[in-house]
Design an enzyme around this catalytic site. Structure first.
Site, PDB file in Angstrom:
ATOM      1  N   LYS A  27       0.831  -1.216   0.000  1.00  0.00           N
ATOM      2  CA  LYS A  27       0.000   0.000   0.000  1.00  0.00           C
ATOM      3  C   LYS A  27       0.866   1.267   0.000  1.00  0.00           C
ATOM      4  O   LYS A  27       0.585   2.212  -0.720  1.00  0.00           O
ATOM      5  CB  LYS A  27      -0.919   0.036   1.237  1.00  0.00           C
ATOM      6  CG  LYS A  27      -1.897  -1.121   1.316  1.00  0.00           C
ATOM      7  CD  LYS A  27      -2.884  -0.926   2.459  1.00  0.00           C
ATOM      8  CE  LYS A  27      -2.257  -0.887   3.853  1.00  0.00           C
ATOM      9  NZ  LYS A  27      -1.570  -2.109   4.270  1.00  0.00           N
ATOM     10  N   ARG A 102      -9.636   0.454   9.013  1.00  0.00           N
ATOM     11  CA  ARG A 102      -9.195  -0.891   9.394  1.00  0.00           C
ATOM     12  C   ARG A 102     -10.380  -1.740   9.876  1.00  0.00           C
ATOM     13  O   ARG A 102     -10.212  -2.902  10.168  1.00  0.00           O
ATOM     14  CB  ARG A 102      -8.182  -0.837  10.540  1.00  0.00           C
ATOM     15  CG  ARG A 102      -6.817  -0.255  10.204  1.00  0.00           C
ATOM     16  CD  ARG A 102      -5.939  -1.289   9.546  1.00  0.00           C
ATOM     17  NE  ARG A 102      -4.636  -1.548  10.097  1.00  0.00           N
ATOM     18  CZ  ARG A 102      -3.523  -0.875   9.826  1.00  0.00           C
ATOM     19  NH1 ARG A 102      -3.539   0.199   9.091  1.00  0.00           N
ATOM     20  NH2 ARG A 102      -2.370  -1.269  10.320  1.00  0.00           N
ATOM     21  N   ARG A 146      11.583  -5.758   4.747  1.00  0.00           N
ATOM     22  CA  ARG A 146      11.327  -4.324   4.507  1.00  0.00           C
ATOM     23  C   ARG A 146      12.309  -3.439   5.276  1.00  0.00           C
ATOM     24  O   ARG A 146      12.543  -3.623   6.465  1.00  0.00           O
ATOM     25  CB  ARG A 146       9.897  -4.001   4.943  1.00  0.00           C
ATOM     26  CG  ARG A 146       9.553  -2.541   4.810  1.00  0.00           C
ATOM     27  CD  ARG A 146       8.071  -2.318   4.704  1.00  0.00           C
ATOM     28  NE  ARG A 146       7.353  -2.563   5.951  1.00  0.00           N
ATOM     29  CZ  ARG A 146       6.038  -2.416   6.067  1.00  0.00           C
ATOM     30  NH1 ARG A 146       5.319  -2.100   5.004  1.00  0.00           N
ATOM     31  NH2 ARG A 146       5.450  -2.643   7.216  1.00  0.00           N
ATOM     32  N   ARG A 179      11.259  -1.232  10.628  1.00  0.00           N
ATOM     33  CA  ARG A 179      10.209  -0.802  11.549  1.00  0.00           C
ATOM     34  C   ARG A 179      10.183  -1.688  12.782  1.00  0.00           C
ATOM     35  O   ARG A 179      10.377  -2.890  12.686  1.00  0.00           O
ATOM     36  CB  ARG A 179       8.849  -0.877  10.842  1.00  0.00           C
ATOM     37  CG  ARG A 179       8.500   0.414  10.165  1.00  0.00           C
ATOM     38  CD  ARG A 179       7.255   0.312   9.374  1.00  0.00           C
ATOM     39  NE  ARG A 179       6.138  -0.289  10.086  1.00  0.00           N
ATOM     40  CZ  ARG A 179       4.895  -0.289   9.621  1.00  0.00           C
ATOM     41  NH1 ARG A 179       4.639   0.254   8.460  1.00  0.00           N
ATOM     42  NH2 ARG A 179       3.933  -0.854  10.303  1.00  0.00           N
ATOM     43  N   ARG A 190      -0.259  -8.752  13.548  1.00  0.00           N
ATOM     44  CA  ARG A 190      -0.800  -7.748  12.619  1.00  0.00           C
ATOM     45  C   ARG A 190      -1.548  -8.423  11.464  1.00  0.00           C
ATOM     46  O   ARG A 190      -2.593  -7.951  11.025  1.00  0.00           O
ATOM     47  CB  ARG A 190       0.334  -6.868  12.078  1.00  0.00           C
ATOM     48  CG  ARG A 190       0.857  -5.893  13.139  1.00  0.00           C
ATOM     49  CD  ARG A 190       2.213  -5.317  12.775  1.00  0.00           C
ATOM     50  NE  ARG A 190       2.199  -4.543  11.566  1.00  0.00           N
ATOM     51  CZ  ARG A 190       3.239  -4.460  10.725  1.00  0.00           C
ATOM     52  NH1 ARG A 190       4.367  -5.111  10.976  1.00  0.00           N
ATOM     53  NH2 ARG A 190       3.152  -3.713   9.658  1.00  0.00           N
TER      54      ARG A 190
HETATM   55  P1  AMP Z   1       0.660   0.413   9.477  1.00  0.00           P
HETATM   56  O1  AMP Z   1       1.831   1.312   9.254  1.00  0.00           O
HETATM   57  O2  AMP Z   1      -0.542   0.803   8.644  1.00  0.00           O
HETATM   58  O3  AMP Z   1       1.001  -1.056   9.334  1.00  0.00           O
HETATM   59  O4  AMP Z   1       0.198   0.630  11.000  1.00  0.00           O
HETATM   60  C1  AMP Z   1       1.072   0.362  12.079  1.00  0.00           C
HETATM   61  C2  AMP Z   1       0.284   0.277  13.358  1.00  0.00           C
HETATM   62  O5  AMP Z   1      -0.375   1.530  13.610  1.00  0.00           O
HETATM   63  C3  AMP Z   1      -0.851  -0.746  13.355  1.00  0.00           C
HETATM   64  O6  AMP Z   1      -0.377  -2.041  13.687  1.00  0.00           O
HETATM   65  C4  AMP Z   1      -1.782  -0.178  14.419  1.00  0.00           C
HETATM   66  O7  AMP Z   1      -1.282  -0.405  15.724  1.00  0.00           O
HETATM   67  C5  AMP Z   1      -1.676   1.320  14.168  1.00  0.00           C
HETATM   68  N1  AMP Z   1      -2.680   1.793  13.175  1.00  0.00           N
HETATM   69  C6  AMP Z   1      -2.453   2.262  11.917  1.00  0.00           C
HETATM   70  N2  AMP Z   1      -3.594   2.601  11.303  1.00  0.00           N
HETATM   71  C7  AMP Z   1      -4.589   2.337  12.187  1.00  0.00           C
HETATM   72  C8  AMP Z   1      -6.011   2.449  12.146  1.00  0.00           C
HETATM   73  N3  AMP Z   1      -6.655   2.879  11.049  1.00  0.00           N
HETATM   74  N4  AMP Z   1      -6.712   2.081  13.249  1.00  0.00           N
HETATM   75  C9  AMP Z   1      -6.099   1.643  14.365  1.00  0.00           C
HETATM   76  N5  AMP Z   1      -4.762   1.488  14.469  1.00  0.00           N
HETATM   77  C10 AMP Z   1      -3.997   1.835  13.398  1.00  0.00           C
END
Ligand code: AMP
Length: 243
Positions: A27, A102, A146, A179, A190
C-alpha cells in the site's frame, strides 16, 4: 515497465482513494506512485501515529503500547488525528488513505466525515477503494525484508529490491531502518488482525460498488499500472465530482 509518458502527473480529479491490503501488501509503495501521478497526498495513519510516538505527543504515548503489540489503536484516537490531517488544504482535491479504515466502524465514520465536512450532500464524493491481495508467504517475505529510509521515506526490500549499497539509501545515503513492528511475532499478530477485519470491510465497499480488487502478487510496476488504470477509469466515469 511503465512508459515515461504514463508517469507524468495527471490533472484529473480522482477524489478520495482508499487502499486496502494486509501489512506488506504494498500500500505504501503504491500510494507514492498514485500520489506522484494524481498530485494528491498520501495520508498514512501508521506514519502519522509513528510520528506522534517519535515526538512523544500525548497521542503518541497513548498509542505506542497498542502499536508495539500489533493491535489496533482505539478508534477515537485515530479519528481525532485523521480529522485534523484531512482538514489540511492539500487534501481539498482528494487524498490517498493508506492504513485506514481498518474496520467497518472506521469506514462508516469516514463516509460521514466526507459527507458532513468535505462536500455538500449535492456533490459528495464517494471514495474509490483499491484492495491489494498478496498471498501469505509473499507478505511474510516483504515484511521481514522491509527497510525504509528515515530521511526520504523510500522503501526497500533486502530480498527483492535491495539498495545499491547494503543498508544505505540510494537517494540520500541515509542509514536504512527496520520498523519496530516488523518483527516475526508482531507481524503474525498484525496479519491476524487484518485477516479478521478484511472480509467485512471489503464486503462493505463491494456492496456500495466502490471496490476494485488488484492482484498485488504481480511485479510492482504492473500493480501500479493496474491501480492507475482503475483510477483513470474512475475519473473518466465522472463520479469523483469535486465542488
Ligand atoms: P501500518 O503502518 O498501517 O502497518 O500501521 C502500524 C500500526 O499503527 C498498526 O499495527 C496499528 O497499531 C496502528 N494503526 C495504523 N492505522 C490504524 C487504524 N486505522 N486504526 C487503528 N490502528 C492503526
Amino acid at each position: 515497465m511503465i512508459p515515461a509518458e504514463a508517469q507524468q502527473p495527471k490533472t484529473v480529479n480522482v477524489g478520495p482513494v482508499i487502499l486496502l491490503g494486509a501489512p506488506g501488501a504494498g500500500k505504501g509503495t503504491q500510494a507514492k506512485a498514485i500520489a506522484a501521478r494524481y498530485g494528491i497526498p498520501q495520508v498514512s495513519t501508521g506514519d502519522l501515529l509513528r510520528d506522534n510516538v517519535l515526538r512523544g505527543s500525548e497521542l503518541g504515548r497513548a498509542a505506542q503500547a497498542y502499536m508495539d503489540r500489533g493491535e489496533l489503536v482505539p478508534d477515537a484516537l485515530v479519528f481525532d488525528m485523521l480529522r485534523a490531517r484531512l482538514g489540511n488544504v492539500d487534501c481539498n482535491r482528494g487524498f490517498i488513505l493508506d492504513g485506514f479504515p481498518r474496520n467497518q466502524a472506521q469506514a462508516e465514520w469516514l463516509d460521514k466525515l466526507l459527507r458532513d465536512r468535505f462536500f455538500s450532500e449535492a456533490c459528495w464524493v464517494a471514495p474509490i477503494v483499491l484492495s491489494f491481495t498478496v498471498e501469505y508467504n509473499g507478505l511474510l517475505q516483504r515484511l521481514t525484508g522491509r527497510r525504509s529510509c528515515p530521511a526520504c521515506g523510500r522503501i526497500y526490500n533486502i530480498h527483492t529490491q535491495p539498495p545499491k549499497v547494503a543498508g544505505v539509501c540510494d537517494v540520500d545515503g541515509a542509514k536504512l531502518v527496520m520498523r519496530q513492528d516488523d518483527t516475526e511475532d508482531v507481524i503474525s499478530e498484525r496479519l491476524k488482525v487484518y485477516e479478521e477485519m478484511s472480509l467485512p470491510l471489503r464486503q462493505y465497499y463491494a456492496r456500495q460498488g466502490r471496490l476494485v480488487e488488484v492482484d498485488g502478487n504481480r511485479p510492482q510496476a504492473e500493480v501500479t499500472a493496474l491501480a492507475w488504470h482503475a483510477l483513470d477509469e474512475h475519473a473518466r466515469s465522472g463520479e469523483p465530482h469535486i465542488c
